[in-house]
Design a protein around this motif. Structure first.
Motif, short mmCIF file in Angstrom:
data_model
loop_
_atom_site.label_atom_id
_atom_site.label_comp_id
_atom_site.label_asym_id
_atom_site.label_seq_id
_atom_site.Cartn_x
_atom_site.Cartn_y
_atom_site.Cartn_z
N ARG A 131 -0.33 2.19 -7.41
CA ARG A 131 0.57 1.24 -6.91
C ARG A 131 1.04 1.85 -5.39
NH1 ARG A 131 4.54 0.25 -10.14
NH2 ARG A 131 3.18 -0.83 -11.39
N HIS A 132 1.36 3.04 -5.55
CA HIS A 132 2.05 3.62 -4.42
C HIS A 132 0.71 4.00 -3.39
CE1 HIS A 132 4.12 6.62 -1.68
NE2 HIS A 132 3.05 7.21 -1.67
N MET A 133 -0.28 4.37 -3.83
CA MET A 133 -1.61 4.60 -2.86
C MET A 133 -1.85 3.20 -2.03
SD MET A 133 -3.34 6.63 -1.36
CE MET A 133 -2.85 8.04 -2.20
N MET A 134 -2.05 2.15 -2.81
CA MET A 134 -2.32 0.84 -2.39
C MET A 134 -1.33 0.47 -1.54
SD MET A 134 -5.32 0.21 -3.56
CE MET A 134 -5.65 1.76 -3.40
N ASP A 135 0.06 0.45 -1.82
CA ASP A 135 0.99 0.13 -0.72
C ASP A 135 0.98 0.99 0.45
OD1 ASP A 135 1.70 -1.90 -2.48
OD2 ASP A 135 3.53 -0.70 -3.28
#
Length: 143
Positions: A131-135
């Protein structure tokens, strides 16, 4: 401009994992593949000869270097399991403190076997890392 040397391949990740010689490492890899598919919502893809990856993102540095990289993934090495993308989320330090026996490298998390760690914490690290990488890079997942 230099692209990432590790790129997706047409190799079937299930066949790659089935060929892992050590039975514990193979069983752990099977569990990790299922866990990371659920965490990312993305199918497993081989990146280079030994990395099972889930989701991709495009990066571009000020130096001009750019390319595509795996969002989260793992490699069932002979000495340990190398896990990628699980140490980058803001929630990672608190979760790592509760994970169990592990080592950290430059952007990697190393686990000897899944029996040494709390698998639920590991799954949370995978979800948060993805999630962090996509955000962080403001991209839509590429399947």
């Amino acid at each position: 401009m230099t692209a990432n040397k590790t790129a997706p391949t047409p190799v079937d990740p299930h066949e790659f994992i089935a060929a892992v010689p050590h039975p514990t490492r193979r069983a752990d890899a099977e569990l990790l593949m299922e866990m990371m598919e659920v965490a990312s919502g993305q199918p497993a893809t081989m990146w280079g000869p030994t990395i099972v990856g889930f989701g991709t993102y495009h990066y571009k540095y000020e130096s001009g270097r750019e390319g595509d990289a795996v969002a989260i993934g793992f490699s069932p090495r002979s000495a340990n399991l190398a896990l990628y993308g699980l140490t980058i989320a803001p929630t990672a330090p608190a979760l790592l403190a509760k994970l169990g026996k592990h080592k950290r490298g430059a952007g990697c998390l190393y686990v000897n076997k899944l029996a040494d760690v709390d698998v639920e914490i590991l799954a949370q690290l995978a979800r948060d890392g993805y999630r962090h990488m996509m955000d962080a890079v403001h991209v839509q997942p590429q399947g």
